[in-house]
Design an enzyme around this catalytic site. Structure first.
Site, PDB file in Angstrom:
ATOM      1  N   SER A   1      57.000  41.538  63.896  1.00 38.77           N
ATOM      2  CA  SER A   1      56.295  42.445  62.990  1.00 38.77           C
ATOM      3  C   SER A   1      55.357  43.443  63.655  1.00 38.77           C
ATOM      4  O   SER A   1      54.778  44.287  62.968  1.00 38.77           O
ATOM      5  CB  SER A   1      55.516  41.630  61.948  1.00 38.77           C
ATOM      6  OG  SER A   1      56.410  40.960  61.090  1.00 38.77           O
TER       7      SER A   1
ATOM      8  N   SER B   1      56.381  43.329  59.395  1.00 40.84           N
ATOM      9  CA  SER B   1      55.502  43.460  58.246  1.00 40.84           C
ATOM     10  C   SER B   1      54.369  44.467  58.448  1.00 40.84           C
ATOM     11  O   SER B   1      53.706  44.876  57.500  1.00 40.84           O
ATOM     12  CB  SER B   1      54.881  42.096  57.920  1.00 40.84           C
ATOM     13  OG  SER B   1      54.072  41.636  59.006  1.00 40.84           O
TER      14      SER B   1
ATOM     15  N   LYS C   1      45.316  45.930  60.480  1.00 41.01           N
ATOM     16  CA  LYS C   1      46.243  45.310  59.525  1.00 41.01           C
ATOM     17  C   LYS C   1      45.465  44.427  58.554  1.00 41.01           C
ATOM     18  O   LYS C   1      44.587  43.657  58.953  1.00 41.01           O
ATOM     19  CB  LYS C   1      47.296  44.492  60.282  1.00 41.01           C
ATOM     20  CG  LYS C   1      48.419  43.949  59.394  1.00 41.01           C
ATOM     21  CD  LYS C   1      49.475  43.239  60.229  1.00 41.01           C
ATOM     22  CE  LYS C   1      50.632  42.718  59.384  1.00 41.01           C
ATOM     23  NZ  LYS C   1      51.665  42.017  60.198  1.00 41.01           N
TER      24      LYS C   1
END
Length: 497
Positions: free
Chosen positions: A179, A155, A80
């Site tokens: 998330s 997210s 990420k």
């Protein structure tokens, strides 16, 4: 080489260790898959082709010399874009950091590299991890591999989508209010939010410091456990890091049993706003655990009804403080610096150009909640509600070993459907937020497809702080039982890209 992308991380690591296949071959297969499908999926913001192949060659060299390899050596991973990576862009999905090349690695990044895990690149995300759909990325949304017109969660939608599209067998996400778990639920993958402080936050760009937590994403419970063991553990560079042994997550995942466990079901996690198909699959999961020898206990946690409101005061308050560092002076984007403007004007112009609408919304909300005259009414009250959530979980775990809940109230919704309705977007995290407020551990894993739309549904397993191994013990048992029932992994039912 196409079959390599369908293997689990554990299987790939075993084949690399045995010399049956090289780490370079495994990496090349996944890079080829990214070339083939990521233009449609948009899981990655940056693919580090040269760096990944160099890491893979280093693993092959170690094996050739007879040096010991880690349990995931040679396995590719999608990271990420919130973790700093030396020499590789880290944008946090924001224009304000577009093109920034960090001079150092986050602790998670260092541990991945030390384990011989091959980092393919950085994945798309909601800007500064603020969102539930990956639509808030400054670089465009990611599609859900099950249906590219729908969101992959947020997210960390890029990390989850990379798994579901077979672009990577492992990924790293972060979980501030769901998330990791929410993207796992809507993409049919596995995501774990470790105990707060169980994985170092050093080098992870901060959103809400008392809530943020990095964690593993994978396609199987065992793969998630193997990755969890690599990234977890005390870090003196992180003042919130827990100085205690990592729970035996891998052993628990290999054991995989629910026999004799007490499993709690919270009555507040159902009702209005919950999709019928999601609740049907959840109820089937509860029945399955009963068949596996678990005792089901009904629970009530009244404070959970206030958790969403509390979170959306605490998280924006902390983000308004954390994001103050993006001032156009120290690093990142700078707009209007023509010599005729003051530093304050340059900062204002830069933040206007660099931050997206959702980030601005949360900064304004947080600044207001912390302002003189409103602090106690809003932020103070939210922290009191947080205390009640902690107490409700404490009472629950006096009665049960783990708690079950749906991961999300609905399946993946169409891209753009909630763009103009922030409250509808926020409700996507209704079932995940209490875990972050309490700082405890939780996992999402697939429990079937919703009959209305044929999209994945996630089952959430919640455990007390530093009892992360319970997630893997129960999760592995549920996963094995569902796979025996289905006859194959759920991702085999996803449409071909």
């Amino acid at each position: 080489m196409a079959d390599l992308i369908r293997l689990t991380a554990a299987e790939l690591a075993a084949r690399v260790a045995s010399g049956d296949v090289s780490a370079v071959e495994v990496t090349e297969a996944h890079l080829a898959r990214i070339d083939a499908v990521d233009e449609k999926v948009h899981a990655f913001l940056h693919v580090d082709r040269e760096g990944a192949l160099a890491q893979a060659r280093a693993v092959d060299d170690k094996r050739a010399k007879g040096e010991p390899l880690g349990p995931l050596a040679g396995v590719p991973l999608a990271l990420k874009d919130i973790f700093t990576t030396e020499g590789v862009p880290t944008t946090v999905g924001s224009k304000i950091l577009e093109g920034w090349i960090p001079p150092y690695d986050a602790t998670v990044t260092k541990r991945l590299k030390a384990a011989g895990i091959v980092i393919l690149g950085k994945t798309n995300m909601d800007e500064f991890a603020m969102g539930s759909s990956t639509e808030n990325s400054a670089f465009g949304p990611t599609g859900n591999p099950w249906d590219l017109t729908r969101i992959p969660g947020g997210s960390g939608g890029g990390s989850a989508a990379s798994l579901a599209s077979f672009e990577a067998p492992l990924a790293i996400g972060t979980d501030t209010g769901g998330s990791i778990r929410q993207p796992a639920a809507v993409t049919g993958t596995v995501g774990v939010k470790p105990t707060y402080g169980g994985v170092s936050r050093y080098g992870m760009v901060a959103f809400s410091s008392s809530l943020d937590q990095g964690g593993p994403c994978a396609r199987t419970v065992l793969d998630a456990a193997l990755l969890h063991a690599v990234i977890a553990g005390h870090d003196p560079l992180d003042s919130t890091s827990i100085d205690a042994p990592v729970p035996p997550v891998v052993e628990a995942a290999r054991a995989g049993t629910a026999e004799g466990l007490r499993v709690g079901v919270v009555k507040e996690f159902r009702g209005e706003g919950f999709q019928a198909g999601v609740m049907r699959r959840f109820d089937e999961s509860v029945a399955l655990l009963r068949e596996l020898g678990a005792e089901i206990v009904e629970l009530s946690c009244p404070s959970f009804e206030a958790a969403l409101a509390a979170y959306y005061l605490i998280a924006p308050s902390e983000c308004s403080s954390n994001l103050a560092r993006f001032d156009a002076i120290r690093y990142g984007l700078r707009v209007g610096d023509d010599g005729a403007r003051s530093a304050e004007e340059v900062t204002s112009l830069t933040r206007e150009a660099g931050f997206g609408p959702e980030v601005k919304r949360r900064i304004i909300l947080g600044t207001y909640a912390l302002s003189s005259g409103y602090y106690e009414a809003y932020y103070g009250s939210a922290q009191k509600a947080r205390t009640l959530v902690v107490r409700d979980f404490a009472r629950a775990f006096e009665q049960v070993d783990v708690v079950l809940a749906p991961t999300t109230p609905t399946t993946a919704f169409p891209i753009g459907e909630r763009a103009d309705d922030p409250m509808a977007m926020y409700r996507a995290d209704l079932c995940t937020i209490p875990v972050n407020l309490a700082g405890i551990a939780a996992m999402s894993l697939p429990c079937g497809l919703a009959p209305e739309d044929g999209l994945p549904v996630g089952l959430q397993i919640i455990a007390p702080a530093m009892a992360d191994d319970r997630l893997y013990r129960v999760g592995a048992a549920v996963e094995a039982a569902f796979r025996a029932r289905w006859g194959h992994p759920i991702l085999e039912e996803a449409p071909a890209l």
